[in-house]
Design an enzyme around this catalytic site. Structure first.
Site, PDB file in Angstrom:
ATOM      1  N   CYS A   1       0.826  -1.215   0.000  1.00  0.00           N
ATOM      2  CA  CYS A   1       0.000   0.000   0.000  1.00  0.00           C
ATOM      3  C   CYS A   1       0.863   1.270   0.000  1.00  0.00           C
ATOM      4  O   CYS A   1       1.614   1.509   0.946  1.00  0.00           O
ATOM      5  CB  CYS A   1      -0.903  -0.051   1.237  1.00  0.00           C
ATOM      6  SG  CYS A   1      -1.681   1.489   1.687  1.00  0.00           S
TER       7      CYS A   1
ATOM      8  N   CYS B   1       0.126   3.753   2.817  1.00  0.00           N
ATOM      9  CA  CYS B   1       0.630   3.187   4.081  1.00  0.00           C
ATOM     10  C   CYS B   1       2.107   3.520   4.256  1.00  0.00           C
ATOM     11  O   CYS B   1       2.551   3.843   5.362  1.00  0.00           O
ATOM     12  CB  CYS B   1       0.442   1.669   4.117  1.00  0.00           C
ATOM     13  SG  CYS B   1      -1.269   1.120   3.983  1.00  0.00           S
TER      14      CYS B   1
END
Length: 98
Positions: free
Chosen positions: A23, A26
């Site tokens: 991600c 993230c």
């Protein structure tokens, strides 16, 4: 999961960062979380949970997108937000609880 449950039941607030290695947002959030921990010190416990490695925990809390931050206090969710946030945004959201 039992150790996780024990940690989030603490009267000390626990910020859980549900993330995934693949991600992008993230990865952008990771240094923000490090800075947050430096800023608030021992007033807050910070946990990082990889949703791919901890699917049971992610399912329990209905994590459908990453990153998702959840602040627990005494086992209760007191704040929850998905997506990238700045340090300032996170601090403003969690300050009432720490």
């Amino acid at each position: 999961m039992s150790q996780f449950s024990e940690i989030i039941r603490s009267p000390k607030p626990t910020l859980v960062d549900f993330h995934a290695t693949w991600c992008g947002p993230c990865k952008m959030l990771a240094p923000v979380i490090v800075d947050l921990k430096k800023t608030v010190g021992d007033k807050l416990t910070v946990l990082k949970i990889d949703v791919d490695k901890n699917q049971e925990v992610a399912a329990t809390y209905g994590i459908q997108g990453v990153p998702t931050l959840i602040l627990f206090k005494n086992g209760n969710i007191v704040w929850r937000q998905s997506g990238y946030l700045t340090l300032n945004q996170i601090q403003n959201a969690i300050n009432p609880f720490i």
